[in-house]
Enzyme design. Structure first.
Site, PDB file in Angstrom:
ATOM      1  N   TYR A   1      20.483 -10.931 -29.387  1.00  0.00           N
ATOM      2  CA  TYR A   1      20.423 -11.227 -30.819  1.00  0.00           C
ATOM      3  C   TYR A   1      21.607 -12.081 -31.244  1.00  0.00           C
ATOM      4  O   TYR A   1      21.448 -13.097 -31.937  1.00  0.00           O
ATOM      5  CB  TYR A   1      20.389  -9.921 -31.617  1.00  0.00           C
ATOM      6  CG  TYR A   1      20.316 -10.143 -33.106  1.00  0.00           C
ATOM      7  CD1 TYR A   1      19.160 -10.662 -33.686  1.00  0.00           C
ATOM      8  CD2 TYR A   1      21.398  -9.842 -33.928  1.00  0.00           C
ATOM      9  CE1 TYR A   1      19.090 -10.875 -35.054  1.00  0.00           C
ATOM     10  CE2 TYR A   1      21.335 -10.046 -35.297  1.00  0.00           C
ATOM     11  CZ  TYR A   1      20.181 -10.562 -35.858  1.00  0.00           C
ATOM     12  OH  TYR A   1      20.120 -10.779 -37.212  1.00  0.00           O
TER      13      TYR A   1
ATOM     14  N   SER B   1      23.648 -14.711 -39.324  1.00  0.00           N
ATOM     15  CA  SER B   1      24.151 -13.341 -39.296  1.00  0.00           C
ATOM     16  C   SER B   1      25.623 -13.346 -38.920  1.00  0.00           C
ATOM     17  O   SER B   1      26.086 -14.238 -38.193  1.00  0.00           O
ATOM     18  CB  SER B   1      23.369 -12.520 -38.260  1.00  0.00           C
ATOM     19  OG  SER B   1      23.937 -11.238 -38.082  1.00  0.00           O
TER      20      SER B   1
END
Length: 259
Positions: free
Chosen positions: A152, A139
């Site tokens: 995250y 990501s």
């Protein structure tokens, strides 16, 4: 280029994993998708044209023994695996001070250790054969931390560190190691990460369609890319932030606080 390729995608009963599987199958690949829920996997098959080239396997990537056994079974039943796409992952968006420790542990267990477990199960056989590719879905958050994503972002940062180091280890072996780093895109991911819809609403105009990200995964496989960052504005933002972190914090700090 993809015809006859044997590809495994984890966490693919919906969302990006399933859409990528559809695109690969349409181009002639044989694809095995995994997920934790058998009924969701079977429903996924019904939505895929050319489903005869798609097989399903129940797998929880947080279970090391299951990962080893299931991926060994896939290797035997498919007579090898050309590409492993480590896609399984999830996130919580919450302030660090409010986040329970188990959320950090859960994200790291799936987003990072899940990739390690699955790669461990497949890589030795790829090395013996002298060819193969590992594609890790990381990501932009792994490169650029933003408010309410401490857990995250950390898990994806760990995944990128693992990917980059493994790529260097695999030089000269015939094994390609790739990372695909998307920014925000329409996905079931936000059902857990942003159940109230605050983040999705604030970045709606910037959200990519999942087809664009799936195309990037296919491109990483076909062109054997080391890394793909998308969209372009996010990739540029990451480069500028790394060059001028303090200035970027002052200028863009408010823009990044969308959760």
């Amino acid at each position: 280029m993809l015809k006859g390729k044997k590809i495994v995608i984890t966490g693919a009963s919906s969302g990006l994993g399933l859409m990528t599987a559809m695109k690969l199958v349409q181009q002639g690949a044989r694809v095995a998708i995994t997920g934790r829920n058998e009924s969701k996997l079977q429903a996924a098959v019904q939505s895929v044209p050319h489903a005869g080239r798609l097989s399903t396997y129940v797998l929880d990537v947080t279970d090391a023994e299951a990962a080893a056994k299931t991926l060994d079974r896939i290797w035997r039943e498919m007579d090898g695996v050309d590409v492993l796409v480590n896609n399984a992952g999830f996130g919580y968006f919450e302030r660090f001070i409010d986040a329970p420790l188990e959320h950090f542990e859960q994200m790291m267990d799936t987003n990072y250790m899940g990739v390690v477990r699955c790669t461990k199960a497949v890589l030795p056989q790829m090395l013996r054969r002298g060819s193969g590719q590992i594609v890790n879905i990381a990501s932009i958050a792994g490169k650029l931390g933003t408010p309410k994503s401490t857990g995250y972002s950390a898990s994806k940062h760990a995944l990128l560190g693992f990917t980059n180091a493994l790529r260097q280890e695999m030089r000269g072996t015939g094994i390609i190691v790739s990372a695909v780093n998307p920014g925000p895109f329409e996905s079931p991911f936000f059902q857990t990460a942003d159940p109230g819809g605050t983040y999705v609403s604030s970045v709606q105009s910037l959200m990519m369609k999942p087809e664009r990200v799936a195309d990037a995964v296919v491109k990483a496989i076909v062109k054997r890319k080391a890394e793909i960052d998308l969209p372009g504005w996010a990739a540029l933002g990451v480069k500028l932030y790394h060059l001028f972190p303090r200035l970027s914090d002052r200028i863009a700090g408010g823009m990044l606080n969308k959760k």
